[in-house]
Write a protein that holds these residues in place. Structure first.
Motif: not given
Length: 292
Positions: A169-197
């Motif tokens: 996200l751009q704008g002021d919200v980027a400056n409101l995220i603390s370094e600690c919060q940023r590190r926590q958000l960056e530590s979240v990992s995802y794994s992409s998958r494809y689903a077929l119905g």
């Protein structure tokens, strides 16, 4: 009247909207913005293009209630069970590991029905196709911009989208995220998958002893589910197309292959990746996996 915005119409966004609707001490106009074309997020349920009543879960296959959350979340489970939106999972799932004290549930109407319930209860104006790109502070209110349309201002904004999207996200919200919060958000990992119905004609039988199966012997396929069997419902309510009166004039093939949907999942041992179809057909499906 105060204006509140919830960004994201997945389970978190739906529950958050419902709680805001229930517990806000003063009147508020509640809005939910979702970038996809339908609610659900990682609890997505898709419909056949030829028979809307035939559905398939492309996100979470079942919901696990762990012992530590059974008490704090009891009112949510009790409500959903009373409404018939959740039922205990009783069908056999081969390879599923159940830890002590855990209880698993399925959604007879599809997992996205849970999110739809909370969104309806919230009374919010739900808008799809709204991808938020920027959040700024303007005169003590939040100005939220999307890829299309004019910016709108709100008194309260709740972000429930995936962590990488928040960091973009751009704008002021980027400056409101603390370094600690940023590190926590960056530590979240995802794994992409494809689903077929896969959707089948009414009356088609898939002769296997299980309703779902975890796959460990194939590098591409993680999970296979027969949705109507998994949900303990009749053949006509899920995953099957009505048999045409005149098969020679059938407008679609005998076996209709649904679109391939990318699904981002965490805690992969709790979720399935390939949705609905026979064991043989699912192995023939072009399912690809990648990590992010």
């Amino acid at each position: 009247m105060a204006r509140a915005l919830v960004v994201g119409a997945g389970l978190t966004g739906g529950v958050c909207a419902a709680l805001l609707g229930r517990e806000t001490p003063r009147p508020a106009h509640l809005t939910v913005w979702e970038e996809a074309a339908a609610p659900g997020g990682r609890m997505c349920t898709a419909c056949s293009p030829h028979a809307p009543g035939s559905t398939v879960d492309l996100g979470a296959q079942y919901i696990t209630r762990s012992p530590q959350w059974a008490g704090p979340h009891a009112r949510f489970y009790d409500e959903l069970l009373a409404l018939g939106l959740l039922e205990p999972l009783t069908s056999p799932i081969e390879g599923m590991v159940v830890k002590e004290g855990e209880c698993n549930f399925v959604a007879p109407q599809g997992v996205s029905s849970i999110i739809k319930h909370y969104l309806k209860e919230s009374g919010a104006d739900v808008c799809f196709g709204h991808r938020v790109t920027r959040v700024d502070l303007r005169d003590d209110r939040w100005e939220v911009s999307t890829e299309t349309g004019r910016p709108e201002r709100f008194d309260l904004v709740v972000l429930t989208m995936p962590a990488p999207r928040i960091l973009q996200l751009q704008g002021d919200v980027a400056n409101l995220i603390s370094e600690c919060q940023r590190r926590q958000l960056e530590s979240v990992s995802y794994s992409s998958r494809y689903a077929l119905g896969l959707f089948y004609e009414a009356g088609t039988k898939i002769d296997v002893p299980w309703a779902g199966q975890y796959i460990t012997s194939n590098p591409c396929i993680r999970f296979i589910s027969i949705d109507n069997k998994k949900r303990n419902i009749g053949h006509k309510r899920c995953c099957q197309l009505p048999r045409p009166a005149d098969p020679s004039r059938q407008a679609f093939p005998r076996v209709w292959r649904g679109r391939v949907y990318p699904v981002q999942l965490r805690r992969l041992h709790h979720f399935g990746l390939v949705r609905r179809g026979s064991f043989k057909e699912a192995y023939l499906a072009p399912v690809s996996l990648s990590s992010t």
